[in-house]
Design a protein around this motif. Sequence first.
Motif, PDB file in Angstrom:
ATOM      1  N   GLU A  83       1.468   2.665  -8.933  1.00  0.00           N
ATOM      2  CA  GLU A  83       0.121   2.154  -9.229  1.00  0.00           C
ATOM      3  C   GLU A  83       0.118   1.256 -10.455  1.00  0.00           C
ATOM      4  O   GLU A  83      -0.662   0.324 -10.570  1.00  0.00           O
ATOM      5  N   LYS A 108       1.244   4.032  -2.925  1.00  0.00           N
ATOM      6  CA  LYS A 108       0.736   5.362  -2.611  1.00  0.00           C
ATOM      7  C   LYS A 108       1.846   6.406  -2.737  1.00  0.00           C
ATOM      8  O   LYS A 108       1.668   7.442  -3.355  1.00  0.00           O
ATOM      9  N   TYR A 156       0.846  -1.199   0.000  1.00  0.00           N
ATOM     10  CA  TYR A 156       0.000   0.000   0.000  1.00  0.00           C
ATOM     11  C   TYR A 156       0.878   1.245   0.000  1.00  0.00           C
ATOM     12  O   TYR A 156       0.674   2.181  -0.777  1.00  0.00           O
TER      13      TYR A 156
END
Lengths: 441, 168, 257
Positions: A276, A271, A267
């Motif tokens: 991504e 982030k 994550y």
Amino acid sequence: MFDHGQPSYAEVNKDILSVMLETGPRYWMLLGTTMSVAVIFFFMPWFYQLIVGVGAAGMSRNAYWGTYLSNFIFWIGLSHSGTLLSAILHITNSPWRKSVYRSAEAMTLFSLMTAALFVMVHLGRVWFVHWSFPIPNQMGLWPNFRSPLMFDVMAITTYLTASSIFIYMGSVPDFAAVRDASTGTRRRLYTIFSFGWRGTAREWHTLGWAYTFFAVFVIPLAVSVHSIVSWDFALSIVPGLHHTIFAPYFVCGAIYSGTAGIVTVMYCLRKFLNFERYIGQVHLDNLGKLLLALSLIWSYINMLELFSSWYGGSSFELEALKFKLTGFYAPLYWEMILFCAFVPLLMFFRKFRWSWNKMLLISILINIGMLTERFIIVATSQPRKFLPNAFGFYFPSWIEISITIGSFAIFATMFLIFIKWVPAISIYEVKETLKPLRRDA
Amino acid sequence: MAIMGTFAFEEDFLAAAEKLQSSGFDNISLLSPVPLAEAQKVLGLGKSAVRRFSLAGAIIGALAGFALAAGTALVFVLPTSGRAIITIPPFLIITYEMTILFGVLFTLLGFHVVSDLPAWRDRPYLPAANIDRFVVVVEGAAGEQAARAEAIIRQAGAEEIHHVEEDQ
Amino acid sequence: MKWGNDLSTFVEKFRQYLKPGYYDEFDYHWTMTIDLDRCTGCEACVVACQAENNLPIVGEKRYAQNREIKWIRIERYWEGEYPDVKMGFIPMLCQHCDAAPCEIACPVFATYHNQDGLNTQIYNRCIGTRTCAVYCPYEVRYFNWFTYTWDEPLEQQLNPDVTVREKGVMEKCTFCIQRIRLAKDNAKDDDRRRVRDGEVVPACVQSCPTEAMAFGDSNDPEAKVSKMMKNPRGYTVLEELNTTPSIVYLKKAHAES
């Protein structure tokens, strides 16, 4: 595999290397913060404890092992998913591993180092820690290889060595990419790091073989490491610790918390490093399914542990069990059951498995649960041993709590340094998952 | 003298490699940004000798592990807990760990020996080979041989051709 | 043949090393018997031990934290409900188990079993993992959480035969090994091969006003302990753990009602 369109080979290099080569003020601020937290919360209290003695911590005759040891197990556990998962997925040829594994292995390495630090903090006379290594000395005295703690020393040093080699060898082609993309000192440094890698067919071939062998060695090793850690407890005759189920219980719990840790790290990478494009839904979904399976196994073993304590009917075991389930630490116990056995059941639903925010929350809750699990093992069994006269109570002191907080900062510091030194996602293996560069493509 | 030809596409690169191989050039290197099983097949790379190192390491480790545990117990006899001095079950755990440790270290050694890394001298290399280009390198060819190699590479559709002087 | 002899010695030695228990017999098997019928719980033994073995006075605060160091302690157990309440005592000290759970745990051999059947603790070797204390079912191992000091002039009464321990070191009852050593030296000086029964008296045994404790070599059938051990009231604490302790307690006798 790729949520936002497939990148080209050159884009992969650029995207991943830019994280290393371009550093903004936000990074330095974050690094400064984690380093100061590590120093203030971990090293300063530790220094104080070194001067005063281990008595600075809350341990006493009721519990000679305290939070330091429970944190040691927690960090060892966290280290269990990275390398193990990466190795298993490598030999089973799972393509979704490729953009996840580098950071997962780094997590292994750093949590293992943090765990080793906790052994140091735990020891009464840490300045003699080298006595527990098989080093020839003038007295002809060697360590006691019959001791479960010696198994630990051997297992953890082997694991540290093997997982460092594993992550390093997997990164050699990427070090070459860094070398090619940089100048000056960094270029010279990475020339050494990359061994002069050119990417010839022979080099790839040898690396592939060697890497597979590393993976094959690492899988049984990782399993043995946590079972050996469990034997530190299970080989004692203390009620509540003396369980045959402990080895599988610890191994399963370790992989469980490690996988949850990977979700958390993924994550953050996604982030804050803008990955991504490389860490997508498929990874999250697969990790979620894995976590779900592990949580079910974990719950089953946990039930078995209670059952065998109760079914055995020994009065000592029953007393320890009663203290665990209804004593002072009962709320912590039931919190652990809630976080590790019930909350993960939400992952049966795709809605949870596919949402990064929800998965982050679940993964953090799991690790809080696992941290308390280890604490409960240490804090509820020792004060209820055999002689009622010695029954007591253990509560950590502020130093232990502070060092626990500081250890997370140490881990974060090491990880932040890592992302600037090693490509956080394997460049060449991401390229492998892309469509090959063909004329007809 | 080394001749390097860069290719944008895998199949051209593999064609050139095959052609060179069949024309009798034996000192060719195939540089690629990702491992290519086909390229390894062209060079006839089968099972790697690394596995011998792994096996040897594991065996040496197993012996060393047991010897370490049993031997050191005999150097200074200190009985504990009514156990035997040479206690087999715990020593097997030490043996297990040492087997893996030596296996890993020997595999690492094997990697270095077989792959000829670290490289102590500069070898023909193009940074693009680590990004998105496939590079064929023919080494040790001179005169007419070199011209023939160059022709084969060009014919296969190379984007660029470089000549590099090798430092001997 | 020299080589043949060497080989047979080697084989014999190797067999011995593979044998569980290792010792066929201890040179001396130091044993203590404690007659609970005679124990009044006066704690004279606790004080004597404190003086003999340089045990630190940890202070009120640390005592409350359960960090006191008492190699021998009197455990009190209450039976029944007030006002019909009975109190029992049991002096608890290191049981010098022949199959001690603590010894196996130490990675640096700071605790091992010597040829006298004593469970020894070598302070200089200890690195403070505290595993031995966790493994000990009798909880008679004590840890130096701090470096303790003696205020003037108390340091004058420290026993010169016993080490003063520093922080981070585990310690426990040694059966007054310094006195055993002395008795053995005396026996050697007198050209005797063995220590006589009653020659070694640990501080606790010496100080017991009711003579509840006896100490001696249980290998010697004539010794006082050997006779005491045959008493039908004899038992060992937590026998079911199979630690084979060297301390035999004689049960308190109750009149059958």
